[in-house]
Enzyme design. Sequence first.
Site, PDB file in Angstrom:
ATOM      1  N   LYS A 127       0.222   9.040  -1.458  1.00 13.80           N
ATOM      2  CA  LYS A 127       1.471   8.464  -1.979  1.00 13.80           C
ATOM      3  C   LYS A 127       1.881   7.339  -1.033  1.00 13.80           C
ATOM      4  O   LYS A 127       1.705   7.469   0.194  1.00 13.80           O
ATOM      5  CB  LYS A 127       2.532   9.568  -1.992  1.00 13.80           C
ATOM      6  CG  LYS A 127       3.881   9.181  -2.581  1.00 13.80           C
ATOM      7  CD  LYS A 127       4.805  10.422  -2.591  1.00 13.80           C
ATOM      8  CE  LYS A 127       6.145  10.094  -3.251  1.00 13.80           C
ATOM      9  NZ  LYS A 127       7.043  11.265  -3.244  1.00 13.80           N
ATOM     10  N   SER A 130       9.198  12.423  -7.757  1.00 17.71           N
ATOM     11  CA  SER A 130       8.922  11.059  -7.373  1.00 17.71           C
ATOM     12  C   SER A 130       7.436  10.787  -7.144  1.00 17.71           C
ATOM     13  O   SER A 130       7.031   9.624  -7.078  1.00 17.71           O
ATOM     14  CB  SER A 130       9.711  10.698  -6.129  1.00 17.71           C
ATOM     15  OG  SER A 130       9.303  11.491  -5.062  1.00 17.71           O
ATOM     16  N   SER A 177       9.603  16.936  -6.037  1.00 19.00           N
ATOM     17  CA  SER A 177       8.866  15.708  -6.329  1.00 19.00           C
ATOM     18  C   SER A 177       7.372  15.831  -6.468  1.00 19.00           C
ATOM     19  O   SER A 177       6.727  14.863  -6.879  1.00 19.00           O
ATOM     20  CB  SER A 177       9.165  14.662  -5.251  1.00 19.00           C
ATOM     21  OG  SER A 177      10.490  14.229  -5.371  1.00 19.00           O
TER      22      SER A 177
END
Lengths: 520, 106, 505
Positions: free
Chosen positions: A91, A166, A190
């Site tokens: 990420k 997210s 997330s």
Amino acid sequence: MSSPPVSERFAPHLAQICFHSASSLASHFSSSPHSMLSYFESLMSSVEQRNPAVNALTSVQKEATLERVQRLASRGPQEGETLFGVPIILKENIQKVGFPVQCASRILEGYRGQFDATAVERLERAGAVLYATANMDEFAMGSSNENSVHGPVRNPYDLSRVSGGSSGGSAVACALGFAPVTLGSDTGGSVRQPASYCGVYGFKPSYGRVSRYGLVAYGSSLDQISPYARTAADLDIVLQVMAGEDPRDATTLREPYVSHWGRLRLDGVRVGIPRGLVSHARESGKLHPSVARALDKMEAELRAAGAKVIDVEISGIDVALPAYYLIACAEASSNLSRFDGIRFGRRAHEKNLDLAALYARSRAEGFGDEVKRRIMLGTFALSEGYAEAYYGRAQAAREALASGFKEAFQTVDVLLTPTAPTPAFELGRVEDDPTRVYFNDIFTIPANLARLCAVSVPAPLALTEFLPVGLQFCAPQGKDAWLVDLVRCLEEHSLCEMRCPPDACTVPALPNPLSAGGLV
Amino acid sequence: METLPSQTVARLARTARLELTPEELERSGHDLQKILAAFESLSTFVPREGSQGPADTVRLNEGSEARGTSRPDNVLNALDKAAFLAQAPDSDGVYVRVPLILGGGS
Amino acid sequence: MNGFTNSRAVETTHAGVLKALMFYDVVIGLEVHCQLATRSKIFSASANSFGDEPNTNLDPTCVGLPGALPVLNDACVDLALRMGLATQCEIPHRSSFERKNYFYPDLPKGYQITQLHHPICRNGSITLSNGKSVRIDRIQLEEDAGKNVHTGNHSLCDYNRSGVGLIEIVSHPDLETPEDAADYLRKLHALAVHLGVSEGDMERGHFRADANVSLKPKGSSVLGQRTETKNVNSFRFLERAIVREIERQFQVLQSGGRVVMETRGYDPEADEGFSQRSKEEAHDYRYFPEPDLPPLFVTPERVERVRASMPELPDQRHKRYVSACGLSEKDAHWLAHTRAPAAWFDAVIARLPKGMEPRMVVSFLQSDVLRVQREAAERRGVAVEDLTEMVVSAEAALGLLAFVGDGTISLRMAKDVLDEMFTSGRAAADIVREKGLVQVSDEHTIAEVVLRVLDTHSKSVVEYFAGKEKMIAFFVGQTMKLGGGKLNPAKVNAVLLAELEKRRP
């Protein structure tokens, strides 16, 4: 777009060959390192073709990756390299030298990592090849991955729907086989929620289990780097590699992660369902029927396998949502103060601004709306005159909740809830009321508040149901290895189902290093 | 919950160094208001006896109370000056540069 | 009301302050920031080193890169504990850290890690030179900010100092005069340097004081409004700054005005304070517990370990010098509060030559060794306090004193040898041998000189026997002089008395 006919939507047998696990890749490359280079070349080219439809990745580091693979291939595997040659995706809020660590924000345009996160160091020491960066909600704030300067991430099961957030990019990348294991970060769900929307495992370690050194902080007392994977075995290996005390992170747990693999039987496991929480969602119409069905089915199957399923009440869970947002946003408002355009990142261009104005302009130009909203909320929660009533009460509620969980875990070993109230919703859904979006996190945030470990597993669905649904299991802080072993049990009893998104069947597939002929 | 005065919202934005337009300030005020109204349940929440730790200290890890985590006094300059300054928006190669700070030092 | 009364009268020599004291009590509290002398910073492993090229002592943590985290430096904790023990503070079992949030270019994270609710030490005290006691409220650990240099249209940021460990020592508002405040600062400074807590170089900003000053109407139990004068890094300037602020506040109050809370600075060239009130509202620091740092637990074992490793405190030394070394109270007090001389003294008496006593060593130190020290300082063009080592080492002194102890030379002769040692750099043994400086202890030789003296001053002999006992000193002096300072004084005394007896009428 028209969806493929129902009968073609599932090709479970393809799951065996389209998507190789990390452990099988590591094992194969360890004995045939020479096959690594062509594999990675094909992988990256395949990924570049497939990514635009979903927008899961923000960069593919071709050159650096081929260099590393070349080096690994020529020297062969070394002692302890349990992830030798395994492709992994980060990420873009996890620091790696030379990689873009933009956090999906304008304010970090062009920013490159200046040091390696501990988790990155450990994965590379185990032989892994970190080759790409994944899209996310800006600064990890969001549950749809629509708050990104790179544009939204799309759900591979239905491109008109969100991936979840997210860590949406990492979830989709794992679902599509861009890598067997990808990393996200989980502060309030997330990783678990996108896992549920995209039909893969998303595992949030206990707070302190994995070092946060190198993870761009959102809610410092809530954050954990969290892996996506498609097999329980991969979760076990990756956690063994990443987890453990880090002298550079004073909040890491001292106890090491010791694999529990193979020791657990479902027979006799005590599973608790927080009935109040689930009923409230059901009765208020917020629980989607497919989620409700998946939960009921899991409950029945667990009983059939010999587990004891009982109702529990977690005292303090009613105020978990406000407590979470106030604490997370308070910590975030402080953590994001370093983004001021002074030492790195984007500075406002206008000349003749005095210092305070320069800060305010750089930040206003650099941050998106959701980030600003949360900074304002967090600043409010800590501000003079309000801090006691808001931040103070939120902390008290948090500790009360943690006690509530501790009490519940005296009668059960693990808690079961849906991961999210619904499957993936449509992109661009306009929500006037920010609080309704926050409700998406109702099942996931308690685990962050109480520092528990938690995993979302994809539920088996009837043929008529298309969108993945995840179910969440939570265990006490520190019981990560046990929870991974529980996932293994669920796999063995077919209580979770790893599927294959449609596009994997219609576009050029990944090369299969395990077959002499190559492509499948 | 009392209504948030608009000066409060403006002050928050200044404190947070966020330059918001008047429309943004108004919207922000509304958002905050809505969120705080939704969090009303927190204001009536009464924790059970003995369920919290000291109000002004966060308990970090379950059972970690007895363990301190610190490091010995060893030096490691882990960040290279050139690499650091290269990513600064404005630098002369020796310092990071900002508009003149009026009123002298900190 | 500071709830604390000193029974001693309030004394000051500053005219302006005396005026104010006719109507008001002066109330002063000091917050002192003291840089900790550790190799690395408090939450970051980068180097704590002054004067290096800008931005060369850095790591991700001290420049606030995203993803960096703080980890507490053990050495900083130990130094804070030293300071706390030396000021009789309580050491709570548990202390913790908070974030103090504000924006400034020298503060990379946009917050400073400090201690608010649970500092590492509490409730200590310092005794001033005039005997007054000043209570210390707290000692807290925190990090320093970077440095800004201003040129033309820009400010330039150097992060070398960012993250250096500090202790902030906060006193109760018990100080009553500018002199007392300066004395308090001096004592704190001397203690910090003595303990090795800080290098104490004021020029380098190791030690900075903020003064909170207010005037309280006599007889009132309500404190006046205080102002804060920040960042004074000289004892003299602190005293002046407080004097000027008292005068200013007095003038304001006398003309019917109100003192307003403000942050002020002091300009030593103009000898004026000035307001630093910013155009914005006061900072809202939004303190909250630092989530990246667990609470700090200080065990009794750790406290004892620190106590055992601490250099001896002046008071302890004083006691030892009186009881074990037989020094006078006056000498003991003086010596105990020195650094290099006391260390020198301890080294010498640890291997004290036979025939020498600690009292003689002190006397030699005061009259001769320190004289040489002052000369050396003058030659180098520095203040004698700036010399951290004794010019005549304990080792060299021991070599010299051995000759005194065994009677080879007298203490009087040792002075000359010492001077020669200082100018030529040669060892005592060489000088004594070369110059044939052996004191005469032979009684016959001494008797010859004594007899000559008594013969020359026969009138004084008569006066001696008439009752003037003091003549002895005169005879001794004359004998020593005639003997060129080489006669063994003890022997001279004995021979003199014997010869005088022979002449008793």
